[in-house]
Design a protein around this motif. Structure first.
Motif, PDB file in Angstrom:
ATOM      1  N   GLY A 222       0.777  -1.226   0.000  1.00 10.14           N
ATOM      2  CA  GLY A 222       0.000   0.000   0.000  1.00 10.14           C
ATOM      3  C   GLY A 222       0.810   1.278   0.000  1.00 10.14           C
ATOM      4  O   GLY A 222       0.253   2.359   0.184  1.00 10.14           O
ATOM      5  N   VAL A 223       2.129   1.191  -0.221  1.00 12.70           N
ATOM      6  CA  VAL A 223       2.986   2.375  -0.239  1.00 12.70           C
ATOM      7  C   VAL A 223       3.017   2.933  -1.667  1.00 12.70           C
ATOM      8  O   VAL A 223       3.255   2.196  -2.625  1.00 12.70           O
ATOM      9  CB  VAL A 223       4.419   2.033   0.221  1.00 12.70           C
ATOM     10  CG1 VAL A 223       5.315   3.271   0.164  1.00 12.70           C
ATOM     11  CG2 VAL A 223       4.385   1.447   1.625  1.00 12.70           C
ATOM     12  N   ARG A 224       2.794   4.214  -1.793  1.00 12.36           N
ATOM     13  CA  ARG A 224       2.803   4.860  -3.099  1.00 12.36           C
ATOM     14  C   ARG A 224       4.228   5.309  -3.427  1.00 12.36           C
ATOM     15  O   ARG A 224       4.843   6.055  -2.675  1.00 12.36           O
ATOM     16  CB  ARG A 224       1.859   6.064  -3.093  1.00 12.36           C
ATOM     17  CG  ARG A 224       1.701   6.760  -4.452  1.00 12.36           C
ATOM     18  CD  ARG A 224       0.712   7.910  -4.305  1.00 12.36           C
ATOM     19  NE  ARG A 224       0.610   8.743  -5.476  1.00 12.36           N
ATOM     20  CZ  ARG A 224      -0.189   8.491  -6.513  1.00 12.36           C
ATOM     21  NH1 ARG A 224      -0.967   7.417  -6.487  1.00 12.36           N
ATOM     22  NH2 ARG A 224      -0.244   9.297  -7.550  1.00 12.36           N
ATOM     23  N   LYS A 225       4.744   4.847  -4.579  1.00 10.78           N
ATOM     24  CA  LYS A 225       6.091   5.192  -5.018  1.00 10.78           C
ATOM     25  C   LYS A 225       6.041   5.718  -6.458  1.00 10.78           C
ATOM     26  O   LYS A 225       5.150   5.364  -7.230  1.00 10.78           O
ATOM     27  CB  LYS A 225       7.025   3.970  -4.977  1.00 10.78           C
ATOM     28  CG  LYS A 225       7.345   3.446  -3.594  1.00 10.78           C
ATOM     29  CD  LYS A 225       8.332   2.284  -3.703  1.00 10.78           C
ATOM     30  CE  LYS A 225       8.748   1.741  -2.357  1.00 10.78           C
ATOM     31  NZ  LYS A 225       9.731   0.619  -2.500  1.00 10.78           N
ATOM     32  N   ILE A 246      11.965  -5.185 -24.132  1.00 10.10           N
ATOM     33  CA  ILE A 246      12.562  -5.207 -22.797  1.00 10.10           C
ATOM     34  C   ILE A 246      12.277  -3.874 -22.115  1.00 10.10           C
ATOM     35  O   ILE A 246      12.366  -2.813 -22.736  1.00 10.10           O
ATOM     36  CB  ILE A 246      14.083  -5.452 -22.871  1.00 10.10           C
ATOM     37  CG1 ILE A 246      14.372  -6.829 -23.474  1.00 10.10           C
ATOM     38  CG2 ILE A 246      14.722  -5.339 -21.487  1.00 10.10           C
ATOM     39  CD1 ILE A 246      15.845  -7.116 -23.663  1.00 10.10           C
ATOM     40  N   GLY A 247      11.920  -3.939 -20.844  1.00 11.07           N
ATOM     41  CA  GLY A 247      11.631  -2.722 -20.089  1.00 11.07           C
ATOM     42  C   GLY A 247      12.186  -2.784 -18.681  1.00 11.07           C
ATOM     43  O   GLY A 247      12.409  -3.863 -18.136  1.00 11.07           O
ATOM     44  N   VAL A 248      12.412  -1.607 -18.086  1.00  8.59           N
ATOM     45  CA  VAL A 248      12.905  -1.526 -16.712  1.00  8.59           C
ATOM     46  C   VAL A 248      12.114  -0.464 -15.955  1.00  8.59           C
ATOM     47  O   VAL A 248      11.605   0.494 -16.548  1.00  8.59           O
ATOM     48  CB  VAL A 248      14.418  -1.189 -16.648  1.00  8.59           C
ATOM     49  CG1 VAL A 248      15.246  -2.311 -17.218  1.00  8.59           C
ATOM     50  CG2 VAL A 248      14.709   0.116 -17.362  1.00  8.59           C
ATOM     51  N   LEU A 249      12.021  -0.668 -14.659  1.00  9.07           N
ATOM     52  CA  LEU A 249      11.417   0.314 -13.753  1.00  9.07           C
ATOM     53  C   LEU A 249      12.460   0.713 -12.722  1.00  9.07           C
ATOM     54  O   LEU A 249      13.102  -0.147 -12.116  1.00  9.07           O
ATOM     55  CB  LEU A 249      10.205  -0.267 -13.036  1.00  9.07           C
ATOM     56  CG  LEU A 249       8.859  -0.289 -13.772  1.00  9.07           C
ATOM     57  CD1 LEU A 249       7.806  -0.887 -12.864  1.00  9.07           C
ATOM     58  CD2 LEU A 249       8.458   1.096 -14.220  1.00  9.07           C
ATOM     59  N   SER A 250      12.632   2.018 -12.548  1.00  7.26           N
ATOM     60  CA  SER A 250      13.580   2.534 -11.567  1.00  7.26           C
ATOM     61  C   SER A 250      12.831   3.378 -10.541  1.00  7.26           C
ATOM     62  O   SER A 250      12.064   4.276 -10.905  1.00  7.26           O
ATOM     63  CB  SER A 250      14.644   3.387 -12.263  1.00  7.26           C
ATOM     64  OG  SER A 250      15.513   3.993 -11.320  1.00  7.26           O
ATOM     65  N   ASP A 251      13.029   3.075  -9.262  1.00  9.12           N
ATOM     66  CA  ASP A 251      12.379   3.817  -8.190  1.00  9.12           C
ATOM     67  C   ASP A 251      12.999   5.208  -8.082  1.00  9.12           C
ATOM     68  O   ASP A 251      14.169   5.355  -7.747  1.00  9.12           O
ATOM     69  CB  ASP A 251      12.537   3.058  -6.873  1.00  9.12           C
ATOM     70  CG  ASP A 251      11.743   3.678  -5.727  1.00  9.12           C
ATOM     71  OD1 ASP A 251      11.257   4.817  -5.886  1.00  9.12           O
ATOM     72  OD2 ASP A 251      11.615   3.026  -4.679  1.00  9.12           O
ATOM     73  N   ARG A 256      12.305  12.501  -6.559  1.00  6.34           N
ATOM     74  CA  ARG A 256      11.138  13.385  -6.650  1.00  6.34           C
ATOM     75  C   ARG A 256      10.885  14.088  -5.324  1.00  6.34           C
ATOM     76  O   ARG A 256      10.517  15.267  -5.287  1.00  6.34           O
ATOM     77  CB  ARG A 256       9.910  12.595  -7.083  1.00  6.34           C
ATOM     78  CG  ARG A 256       9.949  12.162  -8.545  1.00  6.34           C
ATOM     79  CD  ARG A 256       8.637  11.494  -8.910  1.00  6.34           C
ATOM     80  NE  ARG A 256       7.526  12.439  -8.850  1.00  6.34           N
ATOM     81  CZ  ARG A 256       7.098  13.163  -9.876  1.00  6.34           C
ATOM     82  NH1 ARG A 256       7.715  13.075 -11.053  1.00  6.34           N
ATOM     83  NH2 ARG A 256       6.064  13.978  -9.741  1.00  6.34           N
ATOM     84  N   LYS A 257      11.104  13.377  -4.220  1.00  8.90           N
ATOM     85  CA  LYS A 257      10.921  13.994  -2.909  1.00  8.90           C
ATOM     86  C   LYS A 257      11.924  15.118  -2.685  1.00  8.90           C
ATOM     87  O   LYS A 257      11.581  16.192  -2.173  1.00  8.90           O
ATOM     88  CB  LYS A 257      11.057  12.940  -1.811  1.00  8.90           C
ATOM     89  CG  LYS A 257      10.815  13.484  -0.417  1.00  8.90           C
ATOM     90  CD  LYS A 257      10.926  12.386   0.630  1.00  8.90           C
ATOM     91  CE  LYS A 257      10.682  12.939   2.028  1.00  8.90           C
ATOM     92  NZ  LYS A 257      10.824  11.874   3.063  1.00  8.90           N
ATOM     93  N   ALA A 258      13.186  14.894  -3.118  1.00  9.09           N
ATOM     94  CA  ALA A 258      14.206  15.932  -2.975  1.00  9.09           C
ATOM     95  C   ALA A 258      13.861  17.152  -3.810  1.00  9.09           C
ATOM     96  O   ALA A 258      14.018  18.302  -3.359  1.00  9.09           O
ATOM     97  CB  ALA A 258      15.565  15.377  -3.386  1.00  9.09           C
ATOM     98  N   VAL A 259      13.376  16.927  -5.032  1.00 11.55           N
ATOM     99  CA  VAL A 259      12.982  18.049  -5.891  1.00 11.55           C
ATOM    100  C   VAL A 259      11.816  18.814  -5.269  1.00 11.55           C
ATOM    101  O   VAL A 259      11.789  20.059  -5.273  1.00 11.55           O
ATOM    102  CB  VAL A 259      12.609  17.532  -7.300  1.00 11.55           C
ATOM    103  CG1 VAL A 259      11.987  18.648  -8.131  1.00 11.55           C
ATOM    104  CG2 VAL A 259      13.833  16.964  -8.000  1.00 11.55           C
ATOM    105  N   GLN A 260      10.859  18.077  -4.725  1.00 16.11           N
ATOM    106  CA  GLN A 260       9.713  18.725  -4.092  1.00 16.11           C
ATOM    107  C   GLN A 260      10.142  19.548  -2.885  1.00 16.11           C
ATOM    108  O   GLN A 260       9.617  20.654  -2.653  1.00 16.11           O
ATOM    109  CB  GLN A 260       8.689  17.668  -3.672  1.00 16.11           C
ATOM    110  CG  GLN A 260       7.979  17.002  -4.848  1.00 16.11           C
ATOM    111  CD  GLN A 260       7.107  15.841  -4.422  1.00 16.11           C
ATOM    112  OE1 GLN A 260       7.126  15.420  -3.264  1.00 16.11           O
ATOM    113  NE2 GLN A 260       6.344  15.300  -5.362  1.00 16.11           N
ATOM    114  N   GLU A 261      11.101  19.036  -2.105  1.00 21.25           N
ATOM    115  CA  GLU A 261      11.573  19.783  -0.939  1.00 21.25           C
ATOM    116  C   GLU A 261      12.292  21.057  -1.359  1.00 21.25           C
ATOM    117  O   GLU A 261      12.104  22.124  -0.752  1.00 21.25           O
ATOM    118  CB  GLU A 261      12.491  18.898  -0.100  1.00 21.25           C
ATOM    119  CG  GLU A 261      11.753  17.756   0.601  1.00 21.25           C
ATOM    120  CD  GLU A 261      12.701  16.841   1.345  1.00 21.25           C
ATOM    121  OE1 GLU A 261      13.936  16.980   1.137  1.00 21.25           O
ATOM    122  OE2 GLU A 261      12.230  15.979   2.111  1.00 21.25           O
TER     123      GLU A 261
END
Length: 318
Positions: A222-225, A246-251, A256-261
């Protein structure tokens, strides 16, 4: 150079053998050590030996060298008498001492006095395969180092392979992904973002060079990332239909949190500047760059064009 033969006569055998694309040799199966009867020009070219030289020793001995695998050499020894063995890849040594990878096959018919042995030059194939293995190794290291969740989709078979990083990224067991019916669920594409699905569709049909997007996903806990997704069709058929993707997902949640801060701090600073009557400035002593608030320019009676962000502007105003 045409096919060479011993004194035995074979009906049009030389013409047939020389028409074949690989090295082919005809052997007598009655002798204790199979005797070479005929070899086409490609066989002579691959080995570098003349016909009489090829008859001087058993070929599994003549063509072996310091780096030839002994187990494979024994398999080649079984192949040359015409024994039914699977095709083998063997590192042979030509007459000039140069190594060459070949594929050895043996074919004979029950009750026949002769059998055929073929040598196919696979050196270029081996080089490409080793290069591919090296590239795959580097890719695995890069994926592991960046903890990328990867999928590999065999499109004609509709089979998807997942690496082991999905558990860390989304708390999802890849086996659970395989059980999903909808494609966007198996590839972790957001169903509530049609613009993302459209970009994926555009690349699938060859309208773009690749697919990339950032979107949020909810983990099994239930954690939104937020994730950055990248995918590319790596193989298409002659008509442009995709065969493998072929595909990849990067967290990218921390980024994004640093940019928002940073953005929040900047917004608070700008509100504070707008709310004060003081003329503020910020001078970087290392670069010489000076930031002047709009109120500062109002106090000195200058606009942006007349008062650029330099310390010289301040000196000229004194």
């Amino acid at each position: 150079m045409g096919a060479r033969a011993s004194t035995e006569s074979f009906f049009d055998a030389g013409v047939v053998l020389d028409a074949l694309p690989h090295g082919v040799a005809l052997f007598d199966s009655h002798a204790l050590t199979p005797r070479l009867l005929q070899a086409n020009a490609e066989f002579l070219d691959i080995t570098g030996y003349a016909f009489d030289e090829l008859r001087s020793k058993p070929l599994w001995t003549l063509l072996a060298g310091p780096e030839s695998d002994q187990i494979v050499q024994q398999q080649a020894r079984a192949a040359f008498p015409g024994s039914p063995v699977p095709p083998i890849e063997w590192l042979i040594y030509r007459k000039d001492g140069s190594p060459l990878w070949v594929r050895v096959t043996a074919k004979g018919a029950h009750g026949r006095d002769t059998f055929l042995v073929t040598l196919e030059d696979i050196s270029q194939y081996k080089q490409v395969r080793e290069s591919l293995r090296a590239s795959e190794g580097r890719l695995e290291v890069a994926i592991a180092a960046n903890r990328l969740a990867m999928w590999d989709w065999n499109i004609p078979r509709d089979e998807i392979y997942y690496n082991e990083h999905w558990q860390a990224a989304l708390d999802i067991d890849p086996k659970d992904l395989l059980a999903r019916e909808e494609l966007h669920e198996r590839l972790l594409l957001p169903a509530d973002r049609p613009e993302v699905l459209q970009r994926f569709e555009d690349h699938y049909h060859g309208h773009t060079a690749s697919f990339s997007s950032e979107y949020p996903l909810t983990t099994a806990r239930g954690v939104r990332k937020w994730f950055e997704a990248y995918a590319k069709v790596v193989r298409r058929d002659q008509e442009g239909r995709p065969l493998r993707m072929i595909g990849v997902l990067s967290d990218v949640s921390h980024r994004r949190k640093a940019v928002q801060e940073v953005t929040a701090v900047q917004e608070r600073w700008e509100r504070a500047v707008r709310g004060t009557s003081d003329g503020l400035y910020d001078w970087d002593l290392l670069t010489g760059h000076v930031w002047y608030a709009a109120r500062f320019r109002e106090i000195v009676g200058r606009d942006v064009d007349d008062f650029p962000d330099t310390f010289a502007s301040f000196q000229n105003a004194l």
